[in-house]
Design an enzyme around this catalytic site. Structure first.
Site, short mmCIF file in Angstrom:
data_model
loop_
_atom_site.label_atom_id
_atom_site.label_comp_id
_atom_site.label_asym_id
_atom_site.label_seq_id
_atom_site.Cartn_x
_atom_site.Cartn_y
_atom_site.Cartn_z
CB SER A 242 -0.89 0.01 1.24
OG SER A 242 -0.08 0.19 2.39
CE LYS A 243 -1.62 6.57 -3.18
NZ LYS A 243 -2.35 7.82 -3.33
NE ARG A 244 1.17 2.71 7.20
CZ ARG A 244 1.12 2.61 8.51
NH1 ARG A 244 0.06 2.14 9.05
NH2 ARG A 244 2.11 3.01 9.26
CG HIS A 245 2.96 -1.39 3.21
ND1 HIS A 245 1.90 -2.18 2.87
CD2 HIS A 245 3.02 -1.36 4.54
CE1 HIS A 245 1.35 -2.62 3.99
NE2 HIS A 245 2.00 -2.13 5.00
#
Length: 494
Positions: A242-245
């Site tokens: 995901s984006k936060r990853h």
RNA sequence: GCGCCCAUCGUCUAGCGGUCUAGGACGUCGCCCUUUCACGGCGAAAACAGGGGUUCGAGUCCCCUUGGGCGCGCCA
């Protein structure tokens, strides 16, 4: 000149060029470049609503920054709609495709019924053999592939091995929408075939598509290219990236201060290996990369390892090259313009001198810029909390004396300042650290920095003595001043 | 639900039936170097998901279980 190997990178411009796409591009590029082949770039913009020019630009920029070039002009899938329709017409004529008049509502009902009855949601083939004269008036049909009903469809995948599907599990996919535009499934096959793609290397989220595309190839009587479905990249917790990853655009990695060679090296080792080798120059990657060494299990994205690699490449970089990389980064970060102006105003020379010490200590370019702050900070320096704590009354008097010793030094170099400081420490029976740490605090505002004599040398005599005086002076003015120096404008956490 | 894929240290991976008391790298911890922090050097902890087979012998082959992932659109 004919090329025996033709690969392609075929992103859809509906978002940024994310890290998984970048790796797919890298693998295609490596495979082609290592075999005197071609790598083509095709923009799959058949979804006219979601495709954007910004996304297309991001793809070009991202690939270019990563150092991945492509052969010829990029192909826009949308420009090939006529050819796609032509192929479907031929299939209609050959009887390998048919018109389907089922409405979207009908299809929806079909799916719902299937779900209720626990069956897989598939088109039931209701128009497959139906007489076209029964077509409802005023309904524009879609064209579907007349896929085999029995037997199996097999993909001999270069990384997944032999993968087979029972044809009864695959339904008649749509080739042409009711508005006459081609679907992705058809367009991919036609485009890959027309330009002679020999190796399709892509994410394994396309593995099931490969089966359906194989059916199209078969219907057309075309040769299926070699397939290599590479495992996807997952987030640190194993779930979808995901984006936060880290499912960021490659532009985000650039802005975070990563070097393209580091990202390339990191990416190539995600899912691929060459024995125990960790570090690959571009030439080594190109010459050693091959499909059999690609693993079949998904890899998790690990920032720590990327940072380690980036540190390696920064340390290995020549100072001029590193400076160029920093300058190239400035337009992409906050305060970049301000820094650029300072560079033109004398900072460039200082930075170049300080780079050998700085690059040893930073994992990213942005970190390096941050750590170089002492070079361009204005007097009086803001001290961080630890540096402030370090400058006790005693330390400030040491600064005062060290400053006097240093004022004699001529010429002003790392070696001469070191000599002076060591002599001073010796005469006062002080450990070098007892002098060096206060100096560091006063000169850089921090408790960590490059070697203190290098700092002295780069800063120059006047600026150095000035900074020392700024802090040493406080020692004589009592505790009132000390509490005043603890105010917000002279202390910062960073 | 159906189909397909995957499974070695926390992470990336080596291993392609015996050389595995399982190797390397990142990260973590300790020591050394040292003016700080890094770099570098040395060392430590840390894995074959579980269960059945096959075989003289399995991390390596087969099956099942469990756990992940992907796909199942007139999206790509």
């Amino acid at each position: 000149m004919s090329h025996t190997i033709v690969t392609r990178f075929a992103p859809s411009p509906t978002g940024f060029l994310h890290i998984g796409g970048a790796r797919t591009a890298l693998f295609n590029w490596l495979y082609a470049r290592g075999r005197n082949g071609l790598m083509l770039l095709r923009i799959e913009d058949t979804d006219r609503e979601r495709s954007t020019q910004a996304a297309i630009d991001a793809i070009f920029d991202g690939l270019t920054w990563l150092g991945l070039d492509w052969d010829g002009e990029p192909i826009f899938q949308s420009a090939r709609a006529d050819r796609h329709r032509e192929v479907v017409e031929a299939m209609l004529a050959a009887g390998t495709a048919y018109r389907c008049y089922a409405s979207p509502q009908e299809l929806e009902e079909m799916r719902e019924a299937a779900y209720r009855e626990g069956r897989p949601p598939r088109y039931d083939g209701r128009w497959r053999d139906r007489d076209p004269r029964e077509a409802p008036a005023g309904v524009a049909p879609v064209i579907r592939l007349k896929a085999p009903l029995t037997g199996e469809t097999v993909i001999e995948d270069e990384v997944q091995g032999r993968v087979a599907w029972q044809n009864e599990h695959l339904d008649d996919l749509v080739l042409l929408r009711s508005d006459g535009t081609p679907t992705y499934m058809l367009a991919v096959v036609v485009d890959d075939h027309d330009v002679g793609v020999t190796h399709v290397i892509r994410g394994d989220d396309h593995l099931t598509n490969a089966a359906r595309q194989k059916q199209i190839y078969d219907a057309l009587g075309w040769q299926v290219p070699a397939m290599a479905h590479i495992p996807l990249i997952h987030g640190p917790d194993g779930s979808k990236l995901s984006k936060r990853h880290g499912a960021l655009g490659v532009d985000a990695y650039r802005a975070m201060g990563f070097l393209p060679e580091a990202l390339r090296n990191y990416l190539v080792r995600l899912g691929w290996s060459h024995g125990d080798q960790e570090i690959f120059s571009t030439e080594e990657m190109v010459s050693t990369f091959d499909l059999p060494q690609i693993g079949r299990s998904p890899a998790r994205f690990d920032f720590a390892k990327l940072e380690n690699l980036n540190g390696h490449y920064m340390r290995a970089a020549g100072d001029r090259d590193l400076l160029a990389a920093i300058e190239a980064l400035l337009p992409h970060i906050a305060d970049g313009a301000e820094l650029a102006a300072k560079l033109d105003n004398g900072l460039r020379e200082k930075l170049l001198l300080a780079l050998p010490g700085l690059k040893e200590r930073a994992k990213t370019l942005t970190e390096l810029i941050e750590q170089a702050r002492y070079l361009y900070a204005e007097r009086p320096l803001a001290l961080d909390r630890k540096a402030h704590a370090l400058l006790t009354e005693e330390a400030r008097s040491i600064l005062c004396e060290a400053g006097e010793a240093l004022s004699e030094v001529e010429p002003w170099t790392a070696a001469t300042t070191e000599g002076a400081v060591r002599r001073y420490a010796e005469t006062r029976s002080l450990k070098l650290g007892a002098v060096a740490q206060p100096l560091r605090a006063a000169l850089t505002g921090r408790t960590t920095s490059p070697g203190i004599f290098d700092v002295l040398a780069v800063l120059g005599k006047e600026e150095s003595l000035g900074r020392l005086a700024d802090q040493a002076g406080n020692a004589t003015q009592g505790s009132n001043t000390l509490s005043r120096t603890a105010s917000a404008d002279t202390i910062s956490e960073n």
